[in-house]
Design a protein around this motif. Structure first.
Motif, PDB file in Angstrom:
ATOM      1  N   ILE A 169     -11.583   3.446  19.172  1.00  0.00           N
ATOM      2  CA  ILE A 169     -12.144   2.098  19.031  1.00  0.00           C
ATOM      3  C   ILE A 169     -12.796   2.024  17.662  1.00  0.00           C
ATOM      4  CG2 ILE A 169     -13.769   0.385  19.902  1.00  0.00           C
ATOM      5  CD1 ILE A 169     -13.562   1.677  22.651  1.00  0.00           C
ATOM      6  N   SER A 170     -12.326   1.122  16.802  1.00  0.00           N
ATOM      7  CA  SER A 170     -12.878   0.958  15.452  1.00  0.00           C
ATOM      8  C   SER A 170     -13.766  -0.277  15.396  1.00  0.00           C
ATOM      9  CB  SER A 170     -11.741   0.817  14.425  1.00  0.00           C
ATOM     10  OG  SER A 170     -10.947   1.988  14.390  1.00  0.00           O
ATOM     11  N   VAL A 171     -14.771  -0.245  14.507  1.00  0.00           N
ATOM     12  CA  VAL A 171     -15.731  -1.345  14.429  1.00  0.00           C
ATOM     13  C   VAL A 171     -15.227  -2.527  13.603  1.00  0.00           C
ATOM     14  CG1 VAL A 171     -17.731   0.139  14.783  1.00  0.00           C
ATOM     15  CG2 VAL A 171     -16.936  -0.338  12.450  1.00  0.00           C
ATOM     16  N   SER A 172     -14.095  -2.360  12.924  1.00  0.00           N
ATOM     17  CA  SER A 172     -13.513  -3.455  12.141  1.00  0.00           C
ATOM     18  C   SER A 172     -12.036  -3.168  11.928  1.00  0.00           C
ATOM     19  CB  SER A 172     -14.212  -3.605  10.784  1.00  0.00           C
ATOM     20  OG  SER A 172     -13.955  -2.475   9.964  1.00  0.00           O
ATOM     21  N   ASN A 173     -11.297  -4.202  11.550  1.00  0.00           N
ATOM     22  CA  ASN A 173      -9.888  -4.003  11.223  1.00  0.00           C
ATOM     23  C   ASN A 173      -9.732  -3.081  10.024  1.00  0.00           C
ATOM     24  OD1 ASN A 173      -8.266  -5.650  13.140  1.00  0.00           O
ATOM     25  ND2 ASN A 173      -9.547  -7.300  12.354  1.00  0.00           N
ATOM     26  N   LYS A 174     -10.659  -3.186   9.061  1.00  0.00           N
ATOM     27  CA  LYS A 174     -10.625  -2.308   7.893  1.00  0.00           C
ATOM     28  C   LYS A 174     -10.755  -0.847   8.323  1.00  0.00           C
ATOM     29  CE  LYS A 174     -10.995  -1.169   3.455  1.00  0.00           C
ATOM     30  NZ  LYS A 174     -11.284   0.269   3.535  1.00  0.00           N
ATOM     31  N   THR A 175     -11.668  -0.571   9.237  1.00  0.00           N
ATOM     32  CA  THR A 175     -11.839   0.801   9.718  1.00  0.00           C
ATOM     33  C   THR A 175     -10.605   1.266  10.478  1.00  0.00           C
ATOM     34  OG1 THR A 175     -14.250   0.632   9.800  1.00  0.00           O
ATOM     35  CG2 THR A 175     -13.243   2.273  11.231  1.00  0.00           C
ATOM     36  N   ARG A 176      -9.999   0.378  11.257  1.00  0.00           N
ATOM     37  CA  ARG A 176      -8.787   0.777  11.984  1.00  0.00           C
ATOM     38  C   ARG A 176      -7.656   1.122  11.022  1.00  0.00           C
ATOM     39  NH1 ARG A 176      -5.890  -2.968  16.498  1.00  0.00           N
ATOM     40  NH2 ARG A 176      -5.883  -4.445  14.734  1.00  0.00           N
ATOM     41  N   VAL A 177      -7.503   0.352   9.948  1.00  0.00           N
ATOM     42  CA  VAL A 177      -6.476   0.658   8.945  1.00  0.00           C
ATOM     43  C   VAL A 177      -6.743   2.023   8.320  1.00  0.00           C
ATOM     44  CG1 VAL A 177      -5.567  -0.012   6.687  1.00  0.00           C
ATOM     45  CG2 VAL A 177      -5.900  -1.738   8.459  1.00  0.00           C
ATOM     46  N   ASP A 178      -8.014   2.276   7.966  1.00  0.00           N
ATOM     47  CA  ASP A 178      -8.366   3.582   7.385  1.00  0.00           C
ATOM     48  C   ASP A 178      -8.081   4.718   8.365  1.00  0.00           C
ATOM     49  OD1 ASP A 178      -9.191   2.333   5.084  1.00  0.00           O
ATOM     50  OD2 ASP A 178     -11.329   2.361   5.591  1.00  0.00           O
ATOM     51  N   LEU A 179      -8.368   4.490   9.643  1.00  0.00           N
ATOM     52  CA  LEU A 179      -8.089   5.500  10.665  1.00  0.00           C
ATOM     53  C   LEU A 179      -6.599   5.808  10.719  1.00  0.00           C
ATOM     54  CD1 LEU A 179      -8.673   7.204  13.249  1.00  0.00           C
ATOM     55  CD2 LEU A 179      -8.381   5.063  14.542  1.00  0.00           C
ATOM     56  N   GLN A 180      -5.794   4.769  10.790  1.00  0.00           N
ATOM     57  CA  GLN A 180      -4.353   4.952  10.922  1.00  0.00           C
ATOM     58  C   GLN A 180      -3.773   5.715   9.737  1.00  0.00           C
ATOM     59  OE1 GLN A 180      -3.611   0.920  13.634  1.00  0.00           O
ATOM     60  NE2 GLN A 180      -2.968   0.962  11.500  1.00  0.00           N
ATOM     61  N   GLU A 181      -4.338   5.476   8.546  1.00  0.00           N
ATOM     62  CA  GLU A 181      -3.871   6.187   7.361  1.00  0.00           C
ATOM     63  C   GLU A 181      -4.234   7.665   7.396  1.00  0.00           C
ATOM     64  OE1 GLU A 181      -5.557   4.049   4.119  1.00  0.00           O
ATOM     65  OE2 GLU A 181      -4.064   2.432   4.167  1.00  0.00           O
ATOM     66  N   SER A 182      -5.265   8.021   8.156  1.00  0.00           N
ATOM     67  CA  SER A 182      -5.710   9.418   8.194  1.00  0.00           C
ATOM     68  C   SER A 182      -5.054  10.223   9.300  1.00  0.00           C
ATOM     69  CB  SER A 182      -7.235   9.480   8.361  1.00  0.00           C
ATOM     70  OG  SER A 182      -7.618   9.124   9.675  1.00  0.00           O
ATOM     71  N   LEU A 183      -4.405   9.548  10.261  1.00  0.00           N
ATOM     72  CA  LEU A 183      -3.786  10.247  11.377  1.00  0.00           C
ATOM     73  C   LEU A 183      -2.338  10.615  11.066  1.00  0.00           C
ATOM     74  CD1 LEU A 183      -5.074   8.083  14.380  1.00  0.00           C
ATOM     75  CD2 LEU A 183      -5.981  10.270  13.588  1.00  0.00           C
ATOM     76  N   LEU A 184      -1.894  11.698  11.652  1.00  0.00           N
ATOM     77  CA  LEU A 184      -0.525  12.154  11.436  1.00  0.00           C
ATOM     78  C   LEU A 184       0.439  11.551  12.452  1.00  0.00           C
ATOM     79  CD1 LEU A 184      -1.200  15.940  10.701  1.00  0.00           C
ATOM     80  CD2 LEU A 184      -0.813  14.092   9.058  1.00  0.00           C
ATOM     81  N   SER A 185      -0.088  10.997  13.542  1.00  0.00           N
ATOM     82  CA  SER A 185       0.764  10.398  14.570  1.00  0.00           C
ATOM     83  C   SER A 185       0.110   9.119  15.078  1.00  0.00           C
ATOM     84  CB  SER A 185       0.982  11.376  15.722  1.00  0.00           C
ATOM     85  OG  SER A 185      -0.259  11.745  16.318  1.00  0.00           O
ATOM     86  N   VAL A 186       0.887   8.305  15.759  1.00  0.00           N
ATOM     87  CA  VAL A 186       0.380   7.047  16.294  1.00  0.00           C
ATOM     88  C   VAL A 186      -0.413   7.327  17.574  1.00  0.00           C
ATOM     89  CG1 VAL A 186       0.996   4.787  17.212  1.00  0.00           C
ATOM     90  CG2 VAL A 186       2.332   5.786  15.336  1.00  0.00           C
ATOM     91  N   PRO A 187      -1.667   6.879  17.661  1.00  0.00           N
ATOM     92  CA  PRO A 187      -2.470   7.151  18.860  1.00  0.00           C
ATOM     93  C   PRO A 187      -2.019   6.310  20.051  1.00  0.00           C
ATOM     94  CG  PRO A 187      -3.683   5.737  17.353  1.00  0.00           C
ATOM     95  CD  PRO A 187      -2.424   6.145  16.638  1.00  0.00           C
ATOM     96  N   SER A 188      -2.431   6.713  21.235  1.00  0.00           N
ATOM     97  CA  SER A 188      -2.114   5.936  22.440  1.00  0.00           C
ATOM     98  C   SER A 188      -2.803   4.585  22.420  1.00  0.00           C
ATOM     99  CB  SER A 188      -2.546   6.722  23.685  1.00  0.00           C
ATOM    100  OG  SER A 188      -1.885   7.965  23.756  1.00  0.00           O
ATOM    101  N   HIS A 189      -4.053   4.577  21.967  1.00  0.00           N
ATOM    102  CA  HIS A 189      -4.826   3.340  21.863  1.00  0.00           C
ATOM    103  C   HIS A 189      -5.568   3.335  20.531  1.00  0.00           C
ATOM    104  CE1 HIS A 189      -4.302   1.992  26.033  1.00  0.00           C
ATOM    105  NE2 HIS A 189      -4.427   3.265  26.373  1.00  0.00           N
ATOM    106  N   SER A 190      -5.517   2.212  19.847  1.00  0.00           N
ATOM    107  CA  SER A 190      -6.313   2.020  18.635  1.00  0.00           C
ATOM    108  C   SER A 190      -6.763   0.568  18.623  1.00  0.00           C
ATOM    109  CB  SER A 190      -5.499   2.350  17.380  1.00  0.00           C
ATOM    110  OG  SER A 190      -6.295   2.222  16.214  1.00  0.00           O
ATOM    111  N   GLU A 191      -7.956   0.329  19.143  1.00  0.00           N
ATOM    112  CA  GLU A 191      -8.472  -1.028  19.334  1.00  0.00           C
ATOM    113  C   GLU A 191      -9.591  -1.314  18.331  1.00  0.00           C
ATOM    114  OE1 GLU A 191      -7.048  -2.848  21.654  1.00  0.00           O
ATOM    115  OE2 GLU A 191      -5.978  -1.300  22.784  1.00  0.00           O
ATOM    116  N   VAL A 192      -9.874  -2.599  18.139  1.00  0.00           N
ATOM    117  CA  VAL A 192     -11.003  -3.030  17.319  1.00  0.00           C
ATOM    118  C   VAL A 192     -12.005  -3.753  18.206  1.00  0.00           C
ATOM    119  CG1 VAL A 192     -11.798  -4.533  15.452  1.00  0.00           C
ATOM    120  CG2 VAL A 192      -9.686  -3.226  15.184  1.00  0.00           C
TER     121      VAL A 192
END
Length: 397
Positions: free
Chosen positions: A152-175
């Motif tokens: 769970i990310s606190v903003s869309n910007k944080t979610r984008v940064d998270l996705q760029e740092s992960l090597l695989s697509v998570p099961s859930h990535s919500e804002v």
């Protein structure tokens, strides 16, 4: 549902890590909110054992690491052996990543706030270098939270940064946005200025410019002072600038000491939430020219109290401001360009301060409506829904 919250250790102290003060508040909001919704709650954090030994300096930090990353995992493994399978494990900050592998095969959720420390360690932020040990520490954090599956990310910007740092697509990535302190209130500016002025022993009936924040590089406190100086040079008004937050850095102290308007720049620490509320409500304008944020909590706080906001025209500040603020460009690194930035920004400051009452009231109302998006009860309901979804998906798969 039984929820175990992993939180930062209390013994670190707010002076040991940027943004520390907001983390316990966030964790407590989650725990209290889930308890009120009928869930059983536990909070797990390292205890001070080696850290409390009578040593100082850098050795103190390393003893704290022993408590966090050697002793605490052993304690967690022992607890897990006796733990039932009906638990959801929640990490209140992605910086707690080194502990994620302990429960990666159990239902879990990781809250993500910002990735600025990660970006600094990877050399993505010019002018904000990270030490060798810091780079390895951030790498350990990244490898830990990368084992997670639900975020769970606190903003869309944080979610984008998270996705760029992960090597695989998570099961859930919500804002889900941060929830505001429910005690924040709108006050008439005259009442707020009188009450706040008495508290800090200043005459504030005509108004003032306000900034709330710490000394972290991205808070751009230097830019706040530069904006104020440029505005004073432009305007005939002599409204003071009030800085609320941690004690000024030596660099900022020197900058203010050299300012021709130093007598009108005031800084306060340790104010209660009640008086910060009055400070917001009485401000002629709230300055928040951050260089980066994970969310930008003070923007929403200021609007909830009826203040007009000037912030940076970049995400996530624009995301939180929701079209109800006045925007200026991000301050450039080059000093010559920064001076021009301050002069242009000063025009926006003057525009806001000289708004006719009818126009000002329209912007205040727009800010109050925008701030309602961050109503804490609504935010907690969204978080609970995600917790339940993750928990039940793991128990039916």
């Amino acid at each position: 549902m039984h929820i175990v919250f992993f939180t930062h250790p209390d013994f670190l102290g707010r002076d040991k890590m940027p943004g520390f003060a907001s983390m316990p508040r966030f964790a407590r909001m989650l725990a209290d909110g889930m308890q009120q919704r009928g869930h059983q709650v536990e909070m797990w954090a390292p205890q001070s054992r080696f850290f409390k030994l009578p040593v100082s300096g850098s050795l103190k930090k390393w003893l704290g690491y022993i408590d966090q990353y050697l002793l605490f995992p052993v304690e967690v493994r022992k607890r897990l052996k006796a733990h039932t399978s009906d638990s959801l494990f929640v990490f209140t900050d992605q910086a707690l990543g080194p502990w994620v592998p302990l429960v990666a095969d159990r239902p879990h959720v990781i809250h993500c706030h910002d990735f600025m420390a990660q970006h600094s360690a990877l050399g993505k932020i010019p002018g904000n270098s990270t030490s060798w040990t810091g780079r390895h520490y951030q790498d350990m954090i990244r490898k830990g939270y990368s084992r997670g599956k639900n975020f769970i990310s606190v903003s869309n910007k944080t979610r984008v940064d998270l996705q760029e740092s992960l090597l695989s697509v998570p099961s859930h990535s919500e804002v889900v946005y941060n929830g505001l302190n429910s005690s924040l209130k709108f006050y008439e500016p005259s009442l707020a200025r009188e009450t706040f002025g008495k508290k800090i022993a200043l005459e504030l009936t005509s108004g003032y410019l306000l900034h709330v924040g710490g000394n972290q590089w991205y808070k751009n406190r230097k830019g706040v002072v530069q904006l104020y100086e440029a505005w004073r040079a432009l305007s005939n008004s002599k409204l003071p600038l009030i800085l609320i937050g941690e004690k000024l850095s030596p660099e900022l102290t020197q900058l203010i000491a050299q300012s021709p308007f130093k007598a009108d720049i005031h800084q306060f620490t340790g104010l209660s939430d009640e008086f910060v509320n009055f400070a917001y409500a009485g401000a002629s304008v709230f300055l928040f020219p951050s260089l980066a944020e994970g969310f930008g909590w003070p923007i929403a706080e200021a609007m909830a109290c009826g203040s007009l906001v000037i912030t940076t025209n970049e995400a996530p500040m624009t995301e939180v401001a929701g079209g109800a603020s006045f925007l200026i460009p991000r301050k450039p690194q080059d000093e010559v360009a920064a001076k021009a930035w301050a002069q242009e920004g000063a025009k926006v400051v003057d525009e806001v301060i000289t708004l006719p009452d009818a126009e000002r009231n329209k912007f205040v109302e727009a800010g109050l409506v925008n701030a309602y998006r961050f109503n804490s009860e609504n935010i907690l309901n969204q978080i609970e829904a995600i917790y339940k979804r993750v928990f039940y998906e793991n128990h039916t798969s």
